[in-house]
Design an enzyme around this catalytic site. Sequence first.
Site, PDB file in Angstrom:
ATOM      1  N   HIS A 307       0.711  -1.225   0.098  1.00 55.40           N
ATOM      2  CA  HIS A 307       0.252   0.330  -0.125  1.00 55.40           C
ATOM      3  C   HIS A 307       0.754   0.921   0.155  1.00 55.40           C
ATOM      4  O   HIS A 307       1.827   1.292   0.805  1.00 55.40           O
ATOM      5  CB  HIS A 307      -1.063  -0.004   1.327  1.00 55.40           C
ATOM      6  N   ASP A 364      -7.910  -5.394   0.740  1.00 54.85           N
ATOM      7  CA  ASP A 364      -8.482  -5.967  -1.753  1.00 54.85           C
ATOM      8  C   ASP A 364      -8.405  -7.516  -1.494  1.00 54.85           C
ATOM      9  O   ASP A 364      -8.642  -8.068  -1.990  1.00 54.85           O
ATOM     10  CB  ASP A 364      -7.817  -5.203  -2.118  1.00 54.85           C
TER      11      ASP A 364
END
Length: 428
Positions: A307, A364
Amino acid sequence: MSESAQLTIDGKSYELPIIEGTEQERAIDISKLRGISGITTIDPGFKNTGSTKSAITFLDGEKGILRYRGYSIEELAERSTFLEVAYLLIYGELPTEQQFEDWRSAITMHTLVHEEIKDILDGFPSNAHPMGVLSSLASALTAFYPKSLDPKRSMKEVDLSIIRIIAKMPTMAAWTYKNEIGHPVNYPDNRLNYCENFIKMMFATPAEEYHVDPVLADALDKLLILHADHEQNCSTSTVRIVGSSQASLYSSVSAGISALWGPLHGGANQAVIEMLEGIKASGGDADKYLDKAKDKNDPFRLMGFGHRVYKNYDPRATIIKKATDEVLGKLGVNDPVLDIAKRLEEAALSDDYFVSRRLYPNVDFYSGIIYRAMGIPTEMFTVMFTLGRLPGWIAQWKEMRENHEPIGRPRQVYTGHKNRPYVDLAER
Ligand code: CMC
């Protein structure tokens, strides 16, 4: 602590103010630098550039903290509802009982979309990706509500646009799916709550009676809360920058949907399931995929990992991982890709490549497994993310307008040809 930074260029010193946020984040304000020095700054991908001051979402990627308007994501996911969180994000405070009831009933009243939206839907081939269709339908709302085109008009008009888009998005989202499978669309059933209504529009058919399983509705509500905002990510920055030209809320959201679609952003949830399926089909060899992800000559990345801002476990992933076990248990689903995902996570978290780069599972990594257990097809996963992120986009668009932010217009460092004479076609 010092309130300014000194920058020395070619022996000349410039003083730049330092601003500090409520969580002691400090930033050098370079907005006047070009004016005083003629020099600009460059930061591809805005890796260390704050584009705005925002009071909506706080995120500490080092510590794995996420809060909406000061409330922790853990508490909101446990105790709140998606519509309440949407109100909180957009209007800044948790609603009173009366405010919530007005909000909920206004949204319920606007769930129906114009019949002609169905004609637009019919124009798409059935194999169109639902995200492309949804982005087009969101933009098409400007045609049905032309007053929304001028967001300067009045606050009342803006509030109505907000209610309309929150109310109609589940209807349009479910219709993109019906278009894809060639089934007749379902109209909203306003006796149901927000998530129940969406689930019914997705799965009910004229052939039989349909009852929404509360396990599905509760799981969806939690997932939408977890996706509701994430400060200045790719799609949110897109919404703010489109809105900064004073484009309407609907067209700004439509642009946000397109930005979210890509596999490095919201499209990752679809890519994760496709990756896990690939591992399953190749006999469950997770190491092969880890090696591919580590190989710099291979474009493959471990989807659902890493991320831009989290250098710790994404707090949303922690909540979703727990919810995945609970929801699959309640639904009696035994999905072999869940075991593969857990094995992959374990292997990655003890692999030096991922550890040294501080790559952890993101939101996700597990969300697709829940969606799949709920019966939501893979290509609709990013549409689910859209439903969740919508209030965040709206809150950020509204804040940008209320702060009277200037039009978004980055600079560049030009690296092309210097001035050169034009050569006629016949002489080339
Ligand atoms: N698999 C393998 N290597 C990775 C991955 C990954 N998933 N993510 C980052 N890296 C490596 C990258 O190759 C780089 O290595 P090196 O330093 O040797 O060049 C290093 O880690 C830093 O990566 P980066 O690309 O500079 O980081 P970024 O901040 O530009 O990218 C990201 C962030 C999310 C795009 C990236 O981690 C990624 O592509 N992840 C997979 C896609 C994904 O899951 N996206 C969903 C993000 S969460 C939902 C959302 O908010 O959109």
